[in-house]
Design an enzyme around this catalytic site. Structure first.
Site, PDB file in Angstrom:
ATOM      1  N   GLY A 169      -1.363   1.758  23.785  1.00  0.00           N
ATOM      2  CA  GLY A 169      -2.600   2.832  23.211  1.00  0.00           C
ATOM      3  C   GLY A 169      -1.399   4.360  22.231  1.00  0.00           C
ATOM      4  O   GLY A 169      -2.600   5.699  22.303  1.00  0.00           O
ATOM      5  N   GLN A 182      -0.036   4.703  20.238  1.00  0.00           N
ATOM      6  CA  GLN A 182      -0.049   5.195  19.182  1.00  0.00           C
ATOM      7  C   GLN A 182      -1.005   6.459  18.757  1.00  0.00           C
ATOM      8  O   GLN A 182      -1.514   6.384  18.885  1.00  0.00           O
ATOM      9  CB  GLN A 182      -1.112   4.067  17.707  1.00  0.00           C
ATOM     10  N   SER A 218     -14.067   2.824  14.315  1.00  0.00           N
ATOM     11  CA  SER A 218     -14.913   1.570  13.285  1.00  0.00           C
ATOM     12  C   SER A 218     -14.385   0.599  14.887  1.00  0.00           C
ATOM     13  O   SER A 218     -15.590   0.024  14.758  1.00  0.00           O
ATOM     14  CB  SER A 218     -15.443   1.291  12.564  1.00  0.00           C
ATOM     15  N   ASN A 219     -13.282  -0.028  14.865  1.00  0.00           N
ATOM     16  CA  ASN A 219     -12.965  -0.925  15.986  1.00  0.00           C
ATOM     17  C   ASN A 219     -13.326  -0.649  17.405  1.00  0.00           C
ATOM     18  O   ASN A 219     -14.212  -0.952  17.691  1.00  0.00           O
ATOM     19  CB  ASN A 219     -11.942  -0.604  15.982  1.00  0.00           C
ATOM     20  N   GLU A 256       4.325   2.062  -0.520  1.00  0.00           N
ATOM     21  CA  GLU A 256       4.707   2.192  -1.660  1.00  0.00           C
ATOM     22  C   GLU A 256       4.655   2.260  -3.178  1.00  0.00           C
ATOM     23  O   GLU A 256       4.622   2.811  -4.174  1.00  0.00           O
ATOM     24  CB  GLU A 256       6.122   0.770  -1.524  1.00  0.00           C
ATOM     25  N   GLY A 257       2.858   1.111  -3.176  1.00  0.00           N
ATOM     26  CA  GLY A 257       2.586   1.654  -4.107  1.00  0.00           C
ATOM     27  C   GLY A 257       1.537   3.342  -4.341  1.00  0.00           C
ATOM     28  O   GLY A 257       1.849   3.959  -5.452  1.00  0.00           O
ATOM     29  N   ARG A 276      -2.996   9.217  15.348  1.00  0.00           N
ATOM     30  CA  ARG A 276      -3.492   9.319  14.465  1.00  0.00           C
ATOM     31  C   ARG A 276      -3.960  10.230  14.177  1.00  0.00           C
ATOM     32  O   ARG A 276      -4.587  11.974  15.663  1.00  0.00           O
ATOM     33  CB  ARG A 276      -4.931   8.203  14.463  1.00  0.00           C
ATOM     34  N   TYR A 286       0.752  -1.177   0.460  1.00  0.00           N
ATOM     35  CA  TYR A 286       0.320  -0.045  -0.087  1.00  0.00           C
ATOM     36  C   TYR A 286       0.791   1.007   0.064  1.00  0.00           C
ATOM     37  O   TYR A 286       0.744   2.118  -0.747  1.00  0.00           O
ATOM     38  CB  TYR A 286      -0.792  -0.031   0.753  1.00  0.00           C
TER      39      TYR A 286
END
Ligand code: UDP
Length: 199
Positions: free
Chosen positions: A150, A152, A132-133, A90-91, A154, A88
């Protein structure tokens, strides 16, 4: 469909291709890279032929496992090129390269935005991303999963705001290419955010 050339007549192209949830894009990583790279080539070829304005939905994942927070558009990223997320990341990075080369070489009217963690109605229950989780687990009365400590971070973006900014970006003057980050300009730590939601 993007994997194959398409011959249609259009004025504007929004290239949103490729599933964005790790659960879904890692299901078939080869197809994920093909969709981002072959797909970008095909939509750019189409834009070139019909002289359409073209917007690429890129991603904050181009910054990879960032050592800079929050990430400015000028940051080049810190990306693993051989891990399970690389298809994802690198694409999408290669697609950005293609967009800029078509801009410089073929004078295409390109725009690209980097989307941060987007949420909103009609997400799949198994999407796998944090908002959504948490909501799905809360609705089911289950324990809420926090990965690690916890810590991380975003930067979130509501889907309606995202779409409105796509359209505004598409309508900017020629030569305003981006990249433009789309997300709130601050990062939430997942654990602190969860405590706020339930306090
Ligand atoms: N392409 C497409 N629709 C078009 C024009 C081109 O799908 O209306 C595809 C084409 O098949 C090619 C790709 O876009 O694989 C890139 O086209 P471009 O003209 O940039 O490159 P070339 O055809 O010269 O390799």
């Amino acid at each position: 469909m993007l994997l194959f050339p398409m011959y249609i007549e259009v004025d504007e192209i929004y290239n949103l291709a490729c599933p964005a949830s790790p659960v879904h894009y890692q299901f078939d990583p080869v197809q994920t890279t093909k969709t981002s790279v072959h797909g970008a080539i095909n939509v750019l070829g189409l834009a070139k032929r019909v002289k359409a304005r073209i917007l690429q939905a890129s991603t904050s994942e181009v910054y990879g496992d960032s050592v800079v927070h929050p990430q400015p558009e000028s940051y080049w990223g810190h990306v693993n090129l051989i891990g399970p997320r690389s298809c994802y990341d690198e694409g999408k990075r290669c697609a950005e390269t293609l967009f800029f080369d078509y801009y410089r070489q073929h004078k295409l009217d390109i725009k690209f935005v980097r989307i941060f963690n987007t949420y909103g109605p009609r997400m799949l229950p198994n999407d796998g991303r944090v908002v959504s989780n948490f909501i799905v687990q809360a609705l089911k009365g289950e324990d809420i999963t926090i990965y690690g400590e916890g810590s991380q971070t975003r930067s979130f973006c509501y889907v309606d705001d995202l779409i409105e900014r796509f359209v505004r970006m598409m309508n900017t003057e020629r030569g305003f290419t981006g990249p433009l980050n789309l997300g709130i300009p601050m990062n939430f730590q997942c654990w602190n955010w969860l405590k706020k939601c339930f306090s």
